[in-house]
Design an enzyme around this catalytic site. Structure first.
Site, PDB file in Angstrom:
ATOM      1  N   ASP A  79      -0.643  -4.970   2.723  1.00 41.15           N
ATOM      2  CA  ASP A  79      -0.970  -3.930   3.732  1.00 41.15           C
ATOM      3  C   ASP A  79      -0.457  -3.988   4.944  1.00 41.15           C
ATOM      4  O   ASP A  79      -0.740  -4.768   5.984  1.00 41.15           O
ATOM      5  CB  ASP A  79      -2.709  -3.779   3.723  1.00 41.15           C
ATOM      6  CG  ASP A  79      -3.069  -2.416   4.206  1.00 41.15           C
ATOM      7  OD1 ASP A  79      -2.298  -1.750   4.722  1.00 41.15           O
ATOM      8  OD2 ASP A  79      -4.200  -2.147   3.934  1.00 41.15           O
ATOM      9  N   ILE A 121      -0.523  -1.976   7.593  1.00 38.26           N
ATOM     10  CA  ILE A 121      -1.550  -1.890   8.737  1.00 38.26           C
ATOM     11  C   ILE A 121      -2.965  -1.489   7.836  1.00 38.26           C
ATOM     12  O   ILE A 121      -3.049  -0.489   7.436  1.00 38.26           O
ATOM     13  CB  ILE A 121      -1.297  -0.362   9.529  1.00 38.26           C
ATOM     14  CG1 ILE A 121       0.022  -0.689  10.262  1.00 38.26           C
ATOM     15  CG2 ILE A 121      -2.412  -0.425  10.734  1.00 38.26           C
ATOM     16  CD1 ILE A 121       0.268   0.580  11.078  1.00 38.26           C
ATOM     17  N   ASP A 122      -3.759  -2.227   8.164  1.00 36.68           N
ATOM     18  CA  ASP A 122      -4.990  -2.482   7.395  1.00 36.68           C
ATOM     19  C   ASP A 122      -6.124  -1.869   8.604  1.00 36.68           C
ATOM     20  O   ASP A 122      -6.153  -2.928   9.743  1.00 36.68           O
ATOM     21  CB  ASP A 122      -5.692  -3.718   6.827  1.00 36.68           C
ATOM     22  CG  ASP A 122      -7.125  -3.523   6.003  1.00 36.68           C
ATOM     23  OD1 ASP A 122      -7.226  -2.465   5.570  1.00 36.68           O
ATOM     24  OD2 ASP A 122      -7.970  -4.363   6.249  1.00 36.68           O
ATOM     25  N   GLU A 133       0.794  -1.117   0.058  1.00 38.47           N
ATOM     26  CA  GLU A 133       0.098  -0.054   0.181  1.00 38.47           C
ATOM     27  C   GLU A 133       0.928   1.165  -0.137  1.00 38.47           C
ATOM     28  O   GLU A 133       0.477   2.248  -0.569  1.00 38.47           O
ATOM     29  CB  GLU A 133      -1.019   0.056   1.076  1.00 38.47           C
ATOM     30  CG  GLU A 133      -1.826   1.180   1.190  1.00 38.47           C
ATOM     31  CD  GLU A 133      -2.709   1.391   2.409  1.00 38.47           C
ATOM     32  OE1 GLU A 133      -2.542   0.486   3.282  1.00 38.47           O
ATOM     33  OE2 GLU A 133      -3.671   2.206   2.227  1.00 38.47           O
ATOM     34  N   THR A 162      -5.874   1.608   9.599  1.00 37.54           N
ATOM     35  CA  THR A 162      -4.943   2.721   9.978  1.00 37.54           C
ATOM     36  C   THR A 162      -5.609   3.853  10.899  1.00 37.54           C
ATOM     37  O   THR A 162      -5.272   4.207  12.119  1.00 37.54           O
ATOM     38  CB  THR A 162      -4.400   3.206   8.934  1.00 37.54           C
ATOM     39  OG1 THR A 162      -3.436   2.594   8.243  1.00 37.54           O
ATOM     40  CG2 THR A 162      -3.047   4.371   9.402  1.00 37.54           C
ATOM     41  N   ASP A 204      -6.115  -4.500   0.102  1.00 35.49           N
ATOM     42  CA  ASP A 204      -7.134  -4.758   1.303  1.00 35.49           C
ATOM     43  C   ASP A 204      -7.666  -6.311   1.125  1.00 35.49           C
ATOM     44  O   ASP A 204      -8.326  -6.753   2.252  1.00 35.49           O
ATOM     45  CB  ASP A 204      -8.283  -3.893   1.124  1.00 35.49           C
ATOM     46  CG  ASP A 204      -7.854  -2.353   1.221  1.00 35.49           C
ATOM     47  OD1 ASP A 204      -6.997  -1.916   2.103  1.00 35.49           O
ATOM     48  OD2 ASP A 204      -8.374  -1.489   0.370  1.00 35.49           O
TER      49      ASP A 204
HETATM   50  C1  IPD Z   1      -8.626   0.845   4.565  1.00 34.13           C
HETATM   51  C2  IPD Z   1      -9.599   0.369   5.530  1.00 34.13           C
HETATM   52  C3  IPD Z   1     -10.892   0.563   5.623  1.00 34.13           C
HETATM   53  C4  IPD Z   1     -11.489   0.252   4.148  1.00 34.13           C
HETATM   54  C5  IPD Z   1     -10.556   0.989   2.939  1.00 34.13           C
HETATM   55  C6  IPD Z   1      -9.334   0.512   3.218  1.00 34.13           C
HETATM   56  P1  IPD Z   1      -6.024   1.245   5.388  1.00 34.13           P
HETATM   57  O1  IPD Z   1      -7.413   0.379   4.766  1.00 34.13           O
HETATM   58  O2  IPD Z   1      -9.454  -1.403   5.296  1.00 34.13           O
HETATM   59  O3  IPD Z   1     -11.622  -0.204   6.598  1.00 34.13           O
HETATM   60  O4  IPD Z   1     -12.788   1.074   4.125  1.00 34.13           O
HETATM   61  O5  IPD Z   1     -11.310   0.870   2.098  1.00 34.13           O
HETATM   62  O6  IPD Z   1      -8.408   1.373   2.323  1.00 34.13           O
HETATM   63  O7  IPD Z   1      -6.099   2.532   4.783  1.00 34.13           O
HETATM   64  O8  IPD Z   1      -6.461   1.368   6.922  1.00 34.13           O
HETATM   65  O9  IPD Z   1      -4.870   0.290   4.836  1.00 34.13           O
END
Ligand code: IPD
Length: 301
Positions: free
Chosen positions: A88, A90-91, A70, A93, A242
């Site tokens: 990713d 940190i999914d 990411e 964040t 994701d």
């Molecule tokens: C996000 C999270 C969020 C989702 C977004 C993602 P991130 O990832 O998973 O729940 O709604 O589409 O991009 O930015 O925290 O790595």
């Protein structure tokens, strides 16, 4: 050459644990240069540090594999047939920044563009989800905490049952996410889908969907569907990192990922809508059909 998928899984698990320790030790307020797309699209120094740790460890262990992450993704980069780690760091964040304990390290491997190994680790709850294509999916709780003599409590997914034993969208628990994109056609679509789901009526005129949830992490939503804790998860606007790791876990748990661009889930594609649906106990196809009946096919195309 044949890939040793178990060894790859073990490598991903060990790097996920190391990343998890880094995340727990970090100061989430270290929001870096600011934000990416807008003020709700947050990146922290920890996201970057964890991605650097993951990419350097994996490059050393698997120098021939490609890497997509990411924080280092450059527009135009595509997933090819070459084995590719899709990461990713940190999914969730936003949850990390707020101390809301729903965030994870999401490490996937795609081979021939097919999600093949998935490791998703939530260090706050010490919950580790793993899956290898053709070999099932598992949840291990408490391994880093040393439970069960350090092995953790291992359960095959889906967890033994959908406690309510429900079959269709009727009386389901459905996850949706706002994401950070709050403008334009994607925002309009998300708002419309949420409203339709909330308003849908069953045959008796009661609410169809039991309720809507947002865990703030796409990967954890997908894993919860794999576990059978959620019946479905829809989002418009997910990126490859994701969904890649959770995808294997979901499919190995009997679930399905309906993608608006099946076979081509590249970030290069604009159309990135996903619907994850659980397998057990049954009624999966009915649930998918009811979902499209309620929200409209536009939520997929
Ligand atoms: C996000 C999270 C969020 C989702 C977004 C993602 P991130 O990832 O998973 O729940 O709604 O589409 O991009 O930015 O925290 O790595």
């Amino acid at each position: 050459a044949d890939l040793n998928l178990e060894e790859i899984r073990d490598t991903l698990v060990s790097v996920a644990f190391e990343a998890g320790r880094k995340i727990l030790a970090a100061n989430p307020n270290d929001i870096s240069t600011g934000t990416k797309l807008n003020s709700a699209d947050i990146v922290t120094e920890t996201d970057k540090a964890v991605e650097a740790l993951v990419s350097s460890t994996l490059a050393e262990a698997y120098p021939d594999f490609a890497f997509m992450g990411e924080e280092t993704f450059a527009p135009g980069q595509k997933i090819t047939d070459q084995p590719t780690f899709v990461v990713d760091p940190i999914d969730g964040t936003t949850n990390f920044v707020h101390g809301f304990p729903s965030a994870c390290v999401s490490l996937g491997l795609a081979v021939g563009r097919v999600p093949t190994v998935g490791v998703v680790y939530n260090p706050f709850l010490d919950q580790l989800y793993t899956g290898i294509r053709g070999q099932g999916a598992f949840l291990t709780v408490g391994r880093a905490w040393g439970l069960e003599n350090g092995a953790g409590r291992v359960s095959r997914l889906p967890l033994s049952s959908n406690p309510a034993g429900l079959l269709g969208l009727d009386q389901s628990l459905v996850a949706i996410e706002w994401g950070s994109d709050r403008s334009g056609s994607n925002y309009e679509l998300k708002t419309a889908v949420f409203k339709k789901l909330a308003a849908a009526k069953d045959n008796n005129g009661g609410a169809m969907v039991h309720s809507l949830r947002s865990m703030g992490s796409a990967a954890l939503n997908i894993c919860a569907v794999a576990a059978g804790q959620l019946d479905a998860y829809w989002e418009g606007g997910c990126w490859a990192w994701d969904v890649c790791a959770g995808w294997t876990i979901l499919v190995e748990a009997g679930g399905i990922m309906a993608s608006g661009n099946p076979g081509d889930w590249d970030p290069a594609i604009d159309n990135r809508k996903y619907l994850a649906v659980r397998g057990a106990p049954s009624g999966q196809r009915e649930l998918v059909q009811q979902f499209w009946d309620v929200v409209g096919q536009g939520a997929m195309e």
